[in-house]
Each structure stands twice: as C-alpha cells, then as structure tokens.
Motif scaffolding. Structure first.
Motif, mmCIF file in Angstrom:
data_model
loop_
_atom_site.group_PDB
_atom_site.id
_atom_site.type_symbol
_atom_site.label_atom_id
_atom_site.label_comp_id
_atom_site.label_asym_id
_atom_site.label_seq_id
_atom_site.Cartn_x
_atom_site.Cartn_y
_atom_site.Cartn_z
ATOM 1 N N ARG A 113 -19.012 107.025 30.559
ATOM 2 C CA ARG A 113 -17.695 106.499 30.155
ATOM 3 C C ARG A 113 -16.891 106.084 31.388
ATOM 4 N NH1 ARG A 113 -19.782 106.638 26.052
ATOM 5 N NH2 ARG A 113 -19.360 107.754 24.113
ATOM 6 N N GLU B 126 -15.709 103.284 32.381
ATOM 7 C CA GLU B 126 -14.588 102.361 32.165
ATOM 8 C C GLU B 126 -13.290 103.131 31.998
ATOM 9 O OE1 GLU B 126 -17.322 102.513 30.457
ATOM 10 O OE2 GLU B 126 -18.320 100.568 30.374
ATOM 11 N N ARG B 127 -13.420 104.259 31.291
ATOM 12 C CA ARG B 127 -12.228 105.040 30.989
ATOM 13 C C ARG B 127 -11.859 105.947 32.166
ATOM 14 N NH1 ARG B 127 -12.082 107.923 25.170
ATOM 15 N NH2 ARG B 127 -13.527 106.238 24.758
ATOM 16 N N TYR C 159 -7.773 97.662 36.497
ATOM 17 C CA TYR C 159 -8.839 97.435 35.507
ATOM 18 C C TYR C 159 -9.759 96.299 35.947
ATOM 19 C CZ TYR C 159 -7.173 100.795 32.141
ATOM 20 O OH TYR C 159 -6.852 101.972 31.520
ATOM 21 N N ASP C 160 -9.205 95.289 36.592
ATOM 22 C CA ASP C 160 -10.062 94.204 37.103
ATOM 23 C C ASP C 160 -11.035 94.767 38.136
ATOM 24 O OD1 ASP C 160 -8.866 92.382 35.500
ATOM 25 O OD2 ASP C 160 -7.508 91.571 37.018
ATOM 26 N N ALA D 173 -13.723 96.694 36.409
ATOM 27 C CA ALA D 173 -14.724 95.766 35.864
ATOM 28 C C ALA D 173 -15.681 95.315 36.968
ATOM 29 C CB ALA D 173 -14.027 94.567 35.229
ATOM 30 N N LEU E 194 -18.094 98.106 37.787
ATOM 31 C CA LEU E 194 -19.112 98.230 36.739
ATOM 32 C C LEU E 194 -20.153 97.119 36.863
ATOM 33 C CD1 LEU E 194 -16.792 99.073 33.717
ATOM 34 C CD2 LEU E 194 -18.241 100.642 34.988
ATOM 35 N N ARG F 87 -27.856 95.597 26.956
ATOM 36 C CA ARG F 87 -26.413 95.415 26.836
ATOM 37 C C ARG F 87 -26.036 94.175 26.048
ATOM 38 N NH1 ARG F 87 -22.033 94.428 31.610
ATOM 39 N NH2 ARG F 87 -20.309 94.097 30.220
ATOM 40 N N GLU G 137 -12.351 100.419 15.274
ATOM 41 C CA GLU G 137 -13.738 100.675 15.649
ATOM 42 C C GLU G 137 -14.502 100.992 14.381
ATOM 43 O OE1 GLU G 137 -14.953 102.771 19.265
ATOM 44 O OE2 GLU G 137 -12.880 103.441 19.258
ATOM 45 N N LEU G 138 -15.624 100.328 14.213
ATOM 46 C CA LEU G 138 -16.386 100.526 12.983
ATOM 47 C C LEU G 138 -17.612 101.387 13.262
ATOM 48 C CD1 LEU G 138 -16.200 96.848 11.748
ATOM 49 C CD2 LEU G 138 -14.898 98.776 10.892
ATOM 50 N N PRO G 139 -17.994 102.218 12.307
ATOM 51 C CA PRO G 139 -19.222 103.014 12.509
ATOM 52 C C PRO G 139 -20.448 102.111 12.438
ATOM 53 C CG PRO G 139 -18.380 103.308 10.281
ATOM 54 C CD PRO G 139 -17.381 102.459 10.993
#
Lengths: 694, 76
Positions: free
Chosen positions: A91, A93-94, A276-277, A280, A283, A292, A515-517
C-alpha cells in the motif's frame, strides 16, 4: 539511543515493534491527551542499548487529529536519534505521504518496507534500492510477522542515529519552481536568521504556507517571530494564485486576512499535490506490477454491466430473469401449500362439526385463522425464491453494480449518491432505510431521501404484489407485471424527488466515489443458509402479529353476530371508504379494508385479504378467490395504489424521527396518498381506454 | 493529482474508483489516498469514498430479511 517508530495505521507497526522489543515494553499516556504510547528496549550485546518509542499511527503530520499532533510534537520537541517509518509495501501509495513529510522534518529517517510478502502475493516487486535513491534515506525490506529483515533494520537505525551532526537534506519533493523561488526560499531564509528557531527552516516555511496554526503560534512567541510572520503574510498577499488552483473556497480559520487564508488553503493543496506527484514517480521507478494493465474478468464484465446504455439493458434483463424465475419456480410449491391448506381446512371443518364446536369458534378458525394464515403461507415459496435470487445477485457482486446504475439515474434528479443505499434497503423495509439516510451529511439531502423512500415497495408490499400478479398474470406475464410495477415506482420516485428539489429542497449533491467488490461465483451453501435464515426470520417476526391481526379482521367480519358478511362492521366501514374513494377505481369494500389495515403494518394485507375473500365457506386459496372477485384491470390498479400509497405506521413515525417534525412526516405521507390515487386513476383510465374490462 | 481528482468530481458526481483511476491514468490506490487527503483538507465531504458490500449486520435493523447494501468509508 532513542529511536521513534512511526507509520500509518495497519502497516504492521505494532507487530514490528513487538518483534523487536519482545517483553521489554511499557505503556504510558501522552501528557494532556488520551493517546497511549509504548516504549520498549532492545538490549544490545555490543554497543548502546536501543530505546524504541511506538508513536501513534497517523496518515500525515498536518495536525488534523490528536494522533498527528502527538506524533509531530514528539518529533519536534522530544529528544530522539532516529526515526523508523514503517510502510506497507503493498500500500505504498497511501503510506509514502507520511514518509515524505518525515523526511522534510527530521534528517535521520529509515524506511521499513514491511509486508513484503503481501506485496509479492499481490504481484508487486518493490525495488528498495531505487526507492532509497529517490528518497535519500535507507529503505530496508522487512516481514515483521516472520522477523525477516529486522536485524538489517536495526543496524540501519543505529547507523543513522550515530550521524548526530547530519544536516537535513533539501526535500526531494519537486515543488513548483515559482513556489520555491518566490515563497519557500525567502521565507526559509528569513526563518533561518531567527536566533532561537527550533524547527527546520524549510519545513517551517512549508507549514506557514499551509496555514498551520500551531507552528505560527509557536513562531509568534519567539523574538523576531512576529516580524517573520508579517514577512510571510506580506509575501502571501503579494504573490498570485498558483496556476490551476480554485480560489473560490472560503476559509477564514488559518489567517487574519481572508485572502491570505484562501491562498494558504490553495498552497496546501499545491504542496500535497506535489508530494503525490512525487509518490507517483517513486512508484513508477521502484515498483513493478505483474498483470497491472491486463484487464481482469471483473474489469471486462464491468465494461459491459456498468456501460451507460448496455448496463441498464443488462440490469433490466437480469432482474426480469430473476422475477420470472421467482414466479415460475415457486408456482408449483405454492400450489402444493394451497392444496394442503384446503385439505386441512376441510378436515378441520369436519372435525369441528363432528365435535359440536360453537359457531363463533368454527367461524374464527375456518373463516379467520385458516384463510388469513394460509394466505401468508402460500406466499412463502415466492419469498424463498425471491430471497435466493437476491442472495445470488448480492453474493456474486452484481447487486453493488445495480445500485451504482440506480445511483447514476438518481443523481440526475439531484438525489445524493449515498441515498441509493437507503433506497436499496427500502426494498427490504422502509424503516431501516430511513435510518440509513443518516450517512448523508447534508440535512436537505437527508430530508429528500426521507420523503421519497416510502415510494419504494418494501418486502411486505412486494409479497402482496407477488401473490396478486401471480394470480392474475401467470408465468412470464407476472414477471413483466412485477418489473412494470417496480419501474413505475422508480419513475414516480424520480418525479417526486425532482419536484421536491425544484421547490422546497434545492441543493447540489456532493460527489461520491465508490469501490465495488470483485465478481465471484456465489456459494450455494451460503445462499441456501441465507434463504432459510431470512424466511424463518420473516415468519418468526410476523407470527404473533399476524395471528392478532387475523383475529381482529375476523371479528370485524363476524360482528354483529349472525349477520351475513355483507352486513358486518367490516363491510359497513369498507362501503363507506368505497363510496368515498374506491368507487372511482372499481375497488370493492374488501380491498378498501385491506388498504386501511395495511397502514398498521403491510404484512397484514395478505392475511386481511385472505380473511375477507375466504370468508363464508371452506378454505379456498387467496389467488383463486381474488381471480373470481376482481378483473385484471382492477387488480393491477389496486396494486399500483397499494404500492405507492401511505407507508405503514412505523415508517411514518420513523419519518418524524428522522426529519425532526411531524409536518415533514405528514407532507411525505400526504404526498404518498395523493400520488398513489392519482397514478392509480391514470392507470385505470388508460386500461379502460385500451378496452380492458372494468 | 489532487486538483485533477477535484476537477473530475466537479465534472461528474458519481464515479467508481476504477473509472476514476482509469480516467486519471493513476493507480487506484493513489487515487484512494488522494481522495482521503482531500477529505482531510476539507475540500471533499467526509465519506466521499465508500466500499459497497452487503450489510454486515442485517439482524441489527428490523430484520426485514434482506441483507441490504451498505457502504463503509474506504478512504483510509
């Protein structure tokens, strides 16, 4: 040596801390807060022992929460030699945001790249060396739960802690050049000239630009601090808005002048955006993802099922198939139950006659309990199959997609995105659905949802609709009638919501990201257990209520004793209602009584209809009795009115609770009644115009 | 990125995380984190990002029998 351990919540920080310190721990409380912290010691065979301080889990250091403030104050004011920041490798990104903030605050940081095993399971390959080069600090891969990498982590922390004279490196975050040149650099230079500044100048400049109150207050107390603040304010007032930043949002809490406060809020966004840039970029450089960019089955299916056109078509097809299945699959079982009840009714009549039971008892059992309870029992197969279809859709992940499609439709009329959870819940029961509107922050959004939810037919209303449509429109026609009714209820809800939005409740709904399952095959065992559980729950809840309601309706039909049904109290009351309203729709007095009693609880409607249409002879199934008493047009009109008219008493009381005023509850209920009879009349007239028998 | 998220939400009120991340050409986790940050900054209302699933406590309500849809905050 003192080493602080920081990190986001749920990154394995405590596991790592426990693995390092074992039983050598003490729990304490930060002064003036309710935040606990733990210290532990690592005894050293060689060199100094290490004291570890487990800081509260935080996402950032911006002092929005008590935990953030505690962590930041520790790093600013408490002596420490190094900081280990634990990140979840799966995780990043977070988690990297906190790392960047720490690097800007303190020079001796070591990153523990924890949960590497989870990252590998997720198809991620993290290059710790590349990450370390970009961040400018050591990055050590670990799996704290297995003790992997801990020795290297402690060695890196010790090495960092020994560099006591290490200066804070320039931030690796590429903030916009004009921001660095025009604001960060001059403010930092001015701050660096202060004789007693205890914080890193660059970091302090960033905090002032973001309008951090605590830092500004601390600075104001320093000699020449006020002058530095005035200099900052003057620079802020002089500089223009950073490009692309929305300056329309007011915020007067961070500075004396509203313009400066606005500017600080914008700058906070620009600074966060730059971080955040940079994340990114980290990453892209240091993380390789397997699969991905390959669309997995969920993405491919969503491409179709969430499509703006095909998605709605698929939804209509799926729900039509579900209702059709519910009708077709349950019809034989329902027929068996009806035949069993007819046989039991006949046997009971013979036994009661033979035993010389009093007339009222025979009437109670044969004209009250049997038809009333029988009407509900014959509905159980429909309910079971309906629940099974619902459970399969829910368990497979499709129901969430259907909710989203409905939500998009609802957003067009200004209903808040979160309203659809309540709307979907309303198909079960309107009362918890009204409670579910509390998730909406805006009172107008909440009130609007409260006013339109009663237009959604609840489980009990769906039961009556299922029984009557199955009786009058057998097979696929029944499924089509059900779909038509539900579509009509949604259309009415949409129009009423739009009317409220354009008149008494104007508001712009807030955005929502969902967010969908993932899709998966439902477990048949889970479905079977859930169906059994829900049917049992439904029956056990209404059982006693149903018996009493049945007896009450029977009493109204029985008294005055010895009179035929057409002269009973129920008939008198029903005829009055028919004369008042029902005659315009072709409703007889029995239908009007069922509508009236349905206000107490919708679950009683089937039993009421069972008693009223089943009285005066042996037990006959409700479906059989209804098809002999009503035409399909009258039945369909009745279903339209029944589906939309005033919700049950519990719902009205809950509307009052949620809206805070009887006037809103009365408005909602009144709107339901008016709309129900208006739409019913329209349906009836269209039917007559089409030449259907009245 | 944050400004792009704000702009996208300004254009359209209802997104799935997958749609939004595809639209911005960013990993979903990064977008999720960005939305959480915008919420912390007060630029988006709390609860702007949620995960849809079945209600975990269907017996907690009036036991209508349906395990209704529910949303939990998933920004963090």
């Amino acid at each position: 040596m003192r080493v602080a351990v920081a990190g986001n919540p749920n990154v394995g920080k405590t596991t790592l801390f426990n693995a390092l310190t074992g039983r050598h721990q003490e729990v304490a409380n930060w002064p003036g807060t309710t935040v606990d912290y733990v210290t532990g010691r690592i005894p050293a065979l060689v060199g100094e022992p290490l004291e570890l301080i487990d800081l509260p889990g935080t996402y950032a250091l911006e002092a929005y929460s008590q935990e953030e403030r505690v962590t930041r104050n520790f790093l600013l004011h408490e002596p420490h030699d190094a900081v280990i920041v634990v990140v979840d490798a799966s995780r990043l990104e977070r988690n990297l945001y906190l790392v960047l903030e720490l690097i800007e605050l303190t020079p001796r940081v070591v990153v523990a790249l924890n949960m590497m095993d989870a990252a590998e399971r997720d198809g991620l390959r993290v290059d710790s060396k590349a990450m370390s080069e970009l961040l400018g600090v050591p990055v050590v891969p670990t799996v704290a739960s297995r003790g992997t990498g801990l020795r290297q982590l402690i060695a890196a922390a010790r090495a960092a802690a020994r560099q006591r004279d290490l200066a804070l490196a320039p931030s690796p975050v590429p903030y916009p050049e004009e921001l660095r040149r025009d604001l960060i650099a001059p403010i930092a230079a001015r701050l660096a000239a202060l004789p007693s500044l205890a914080y890193p100048p660059d970091w302090t400049a960033l905090q002032l630009l973001q309008g951090e109150r605590d830092i500004a207050s601390a600075l104001a107390a320093l000699p020449q601090g006020q002058a530095a603040l005035a200099f900052t304010r003057a620079l802020l007032a002089r500089s223009g808005s950073p490009s692309g930043v929305d300056r329309s949002r007011p915020n007067a809490s961070l500075a004396a002048e509203p313009d400066v406060a606005d500017h600080q809020e914008e700058l906070g966004l620009v600074l966060a955006d730059s971080r955040y840039d940079f994340i990114a970029r980290i990453l892209r450089t240091s993380v390789r993802r397997r699969l991905r960019w390959r669309r997995d089955p969920t993405e491919r299916l969503d491409g179709l099922l969430l499509h703006p056109f095909w998605g709605y078509l698929c939804m209509a097809a799926i729900f039509s198939a579900g209702f059709w299945l519910a009708f077709v699959a349950s019809a034989p079982l329902s027929g068996h139950i009806d035949r069993l009840l007819v046989a039991m009714g006949g046997a009971a009549a013979r036994w009661l006659g033979g035993a010389g039971a009093p007339a009222f008892l025979r009437s109670l059992l044969l004209s009250g309990v049997f038809p009333g309870v029988g009407a509900v029992l014959s509905f159980v197969p429909y309910m079971a199959v309906f629940f099974a279809v619902y459970e399969v859709l829910q368990d497979s992940g499709y129901m969430a997609r259907a909710s989203l499609l409905v939500d998009r439709f609802m957003q067009l009329i200004g209903l808040h995105g979160k309203g659809f959870f309540a709307l979907v819940s309303a198909y079960g029961c309107n009362v918890p659905a009204l409670t579910a509107t509390r998730v909406m922050e805006n009172p107008r959004d909440r009130l609007l949802a409260n006013l339109v939810i009663p237009f959604i037919p609840c489980n009990a209303r769906l039961g009556v609709m299922a029984v009557m449509t199955a009786a009058f429109f057998p097979g696929a026609a029944g499924a089509a009638a059900m779909i038509g009714l539900i579509a009509l209820s949604l259309l009415v809800l949409t129009l009423v919501a739009a009317l409220y939005r354009r008149t008494i409740l104007p508001n712009e709904p807030a955005p929502l990201v969902l967010e969908l399952p993932r899709y998966h095959w439902p477990s048949w065992r889970t479905v079977a257990l859930a169906v059994w559980h829900r049917v049992w729950l439904f029956l056990s809840r209404i059982w006693w209520f149903l018996i009493w309601a049945t007896i009450a309706i029977w009493a109204l039909t029985y008294f005055p004793a010895g009179q035929p049904l057409d002269h009973s109290c129920a008939a008198l009351l029903g005829r009055w209602l028919t004369g008042l309203v029902g005659r315009h729709f072709g409703f007889d007095w029995r239908l009007m009584i069922a509508i009236l009693f349905g206000f107490v609880a919708k679950e009683t409607t089937l039993s009421t209809l069972g008693v009223l249409y089943g009285s005066g002879g042996g037990y006959v199934s409700l479906a059989h009795a209804l098809t002999h008493a009503l035409t399909p047009l009258v039945a369909f009109t009745y279903l339209v009115v029944y589906m939309l008219y005033v919700p049950c008493l519990s719902t009205v009381v809950q509307m009052r609770r949620e809206s805070g005023a009887w006037s809103w509850a009365a408005l909602g209920a009144g709107m339901n009644v008016a709309v129900a009879f208006a739409v019913g009349l329209l349906v009836e007239r269209v039917g007559l115009w089409l030449g259907l028998a009245p | 990125m944050l400004r792009e998220i704000e702009a996208a939400l300004g254009r359209r009120g209802s997104w799935t995380l997958a749609e939004l991340s595809t639209s911005l050409d960013l990993p979903p986790e990064l977008v999720r984190s960005g939305i959480g940050h915008l919420m912390r900054l007060g630029r988006l209302p709390q609860g702007s990002l949620g995960q849809i699933g079945a209600c975990a406590e269907p017996r907690g309500c009036l036991s209508c029998g349906l395990a209704c849809g529910a949303m939990r905050d998933s920004a963090r």
